[in-house]
Write a protein that holds these residues in place. Structure first.
Motif, short mmCIF file in Angstrom:
data_model
loop_
_atom_site.label_atom_id
_atom_site.label_comp_id
_atom_site.label_asym_id
_atom_site.label_seq_id
_atom_site.Cartn_x
_atom_site.Cartn_y
_atom_site.Cartn_z
N GLY A 1 -6.59 3.00 3.07
CA GLY A 1 -6.24 3.47 1.73
C GLY A 1 -6.12 2.31 0.77
O GLY A 1 -6.23 1.14 1.17
N PRO A 2 -5.92 2.58 -0.53
CA PRO A 2 -5.84 1.50 -1.52
C PRO A 2 -4.73 0.51 -1.16
O PRO A 2 -3.63 0.90 -0.79
CB PRO A 2 -5.53 2.24 -2.84
CG PRO A 2 -4.98 3.56 -2.43
CD PRO A 2 -5.65 3.90 -1.12
N ASP B 1 -7.74 3.06 -6.25
CA ASP B 1 -7.96 4.08 -5.23
C ASP B 1 -9.43 4.54 -5.24
O ASP B 1 -9.96 4.94 -6.27
CB ASP B 1 -7.04 5.28 -5.50
CG ASP B 1 -7.05 6.28 -4.36
OD1 ASP B 1 -7.59 5.96 -3.27
OD2 ASP B 1 -6.52 7.40 -4.54
N GLY B 2 -10.08 4.46 -4.08
CA GLY B 2 -11.47 4.88 -3.97
C GLY B 2 -12.46 3.91 -4.60
O GLY B 2 -13.62 4.26 -4.81
N ARG B 3 -12.02 2.68 -4.87
CA ARG B 3 -12.88 1.70 -5.52
C ARG B 3 -12.88 0.38 -4.75
O ARG B 3 -11.92 0.06 -4.05
CB ARG B 3 -12.42 1.47 -6.97
CG ARG B 3 -12.64 2.70 -7.83
CD ARG B 3 -11.92 2.63 -9.15
NE ARG B 3 -12.27 3.79 -9.98
CZ ARG B 3 -11.57 4.17 -11.04
NH1 ARG B 3 -10.50 3.49 -11.42
NH2 ARG B 3 -11.95 5.24 -11.73
N ASP C 1 -16.70 2.45 -8.06
CA ASP C 1 -16.40 3.56 -7.15
C ASP C 1 -17.15 3.35 -5.83
O ASP C 1 -18.33 2.95 -5.83
CB ASP C 1 -16.84 4.89 -7.78
CG ASP C 1 -15.95 5.30 -8.94
OD1 ASP C 1 -14.81 4.81 -9.03
OD2 ASP C 1 -16.41 6.09 -9.79
N GLU C 2 -16.49 3.60 -4.72
CA GLU C 2 -17.08 3.37 -3.40
C GLU C 2 -18.45 4.03 -3.26
O GLU C 2 -19.37 3.46 -2.68
CB GLU C 2 -16.14 3.88 -2.31
CG GLU C 2 -14.89 3.04 -2.14
CD GLU C 2 -13.94 3.63 -1.10
OE1 GLU C 2 -14.06 4.84 -0.80
OE2 GLU C 2 -13.10 2.88 -0.59
N LYS C 3 -18.59 5.23 -3.80
CA LYS C 3 -19.84 5.98 -3.62
C LYS C 3 -21.00 5.40 -4.42
O LYS C 3 -22.15 5.83 -4.24
CB LYS C 3 -19.62 7.45 -4.02
CG LYS C 3 -19.21 7.63 -5.47
CD LYS C 3 -18.89 9.08 -5.77
CE LYS C 3 -18.43 9.27 -7.22
NZ LYS C 3 -18.08 10.67 -7.52
N ARG C 4 -20.74 4.41 -5.29
CA ARG C 4 -21.80 3.85 -6.11
C ARG C 4 -22.29 2.48 -5.62
O ARG C 4 -22.98 1.76 -6.33
CB ARG C 4 -21.34 3.74 -7.57
CG ARG C 4 -20.93 5.07 -8.18
CD ARG C 4 -20.70 4.97 -9.67
NE ARG C 4 -21.96 4.87 -10.41
CZ ARG C 4 -22.02 4.82 -11.75
NH1 ARG C 4 -20.91 4.86 -12.47
NH2 ARG C 4 -23.19 4.73 -12.35
N CYS D 1 0.85 -1.19 0.00
CA CYS D 1 0.00 0.00 0.00
C CYS D 1 0.89 1.24 0.00
O CYS D 1 2.12 1.14 0.03
CB CYS D 1 -0.93 0.01 1.21
SG CYS D 1 -0.11 -0.25 2.80
N ARG E 1 -3.16 3.39 -8.08
CA ARG E 1 -3.94 4.48 -8.67
C ARG E 1 -5.25 3.95 -9.24
O ARG E 1 -6.29 4.60 -9.15
CB ARG E 1 -3.12 5.18 -9.77
CG ARG E 1 -1.99 6.06 -9.25
CD ARG E 1 -1.43 6.95 -10.35
NE ARG E 1 -0.81 6.18 -11.41
CZ ARG E 1 0.50 5.86 -11.44
NH1 ARG E 1 1.30 6.24 -10.45
NH2 ARG E 1 0.99 5.17 -12.44
#
Length: 268
Positions: free
Chosen positions: A93-94, A129-131, A229-232, A20, A126
């Motif tokens: 983090g990723p 990240d965030g997924r 994506d995390e938000k989805r 990481c 990259r």
């Protein structure tokens, strides 16, 4: 299993769980890890960090791993311990999970080898990240075989042509219904996959699992992973719910997971 370098000769070896960007030491210290005798800890190499643990070399040689992993319970314990460490690191983090049983003879050997893949690691970090990863499976159901009807009037030789023809017709009809249901399930699987790919940034079709003895009438026709994506996440859940309603399909969804299916062959 990835036992690297010559035969382990020192008292300890370095087990690597993941790579990481950065991980807080305090996040790891409470985890038992794979070996339990030594703490799980960060091992910086350049701008990146490996999550590692010293293990007793004699207990983690290639032969020892083969013996350990032939035991189903021990295999499950090791896999869960590995996953728990990866998941804890991923909360910060990723994180790129490395394969179970990635071992080096020492911290120095681990750092040296991991540095060679540093650019590839950065590219993957990259990307994820965030997924997160969502797993989706679709199943087809085979109609049960009907009981054979009692034999009716028989000829002199004990046979009954009418019953024989009826039996063959029932068999053909059953086979045709099975084929139709399987074709419909495959079409539904493509519909499900297409709808979820529209939500995801990447997807992977995985090998379908064989029928389970306890569920012989249930066949897996789609086994897929989606990088989202995390938000989805809620959108994924809504999409699967709508697909269940519109297709009537047997769809299983699980997640969110660390993106195991999307880190590629990033092991050393």
């Amino acid at each position: 299993m990835t036992v690297l370098g010559p035969a382990l000769e020192e008292d300890t070896a370095t087990y690597v769980f993941a790579v990481c960007g950065h991980v807080d030491h305090n996040t790891l210290t409470a985890l038992p890890g794979i070996g339990v005798s030594f703490p799980v800890r960060p091992l910086p190499f350049g701008a990146l960090t490996a999550v590692v643990q010293h293990v007793e070399a004699a207990h983690f040689s290639e032969d020892a791993w083969r013996a350990r992993l032939s035991d189903e319970r021990e295999l499950e314990r090791c896999a869960r311990a590995h996953h728990d460490v990866v998941s804890a690191a991923a909360l910060r983090g990723p994180t790129i999970p490395l394969p179970l049983a990635t071992l080096y003879r020492s911290d120095a050997r681990a750092s040296q080898a991991l540095r060679k893949d540093a650019e590839r690691f950065r590219t993957v970090l990259r990307r994820i990240d965030g997924r997160v990863e969502w797993a989706v499976k679709v199943y087809a159901h085979t109609p049960p075989t009907p009981a054979t009807a009692p034999m009716a009037e028989k000829g002199r030789d004990g046979s009954s042509p009418r019953d024989g023809r009826a039996y063959l017709e029932r068999k053909r009809g059953l086979q045709k219904r099975r084929e139709q249901r399987h074709d419909e399930a495959l079409h539904t699987a493509e519909t499900v996959d297409s709808a979820l790919r529209a939500v995801a940034v990447a997807s992977r079709r995985l090998r379908t699992h064989a029928q389970e003895p306890r569920e012989p009438a249930r066949t897996q026709v789609l086994n897929a992973a989606y990088l989202v994506d995390e938000k989805r996440g809620e959108e994924v859940a809504r999409t699967v719910l709508e697909l269940r309603r519109s297709t009537g399909a047997d769809i299983e969804m699980s997640g969110p997971w660390v993106p195991y299916s999307f880190v590629g062959e990033v092991g050393p």
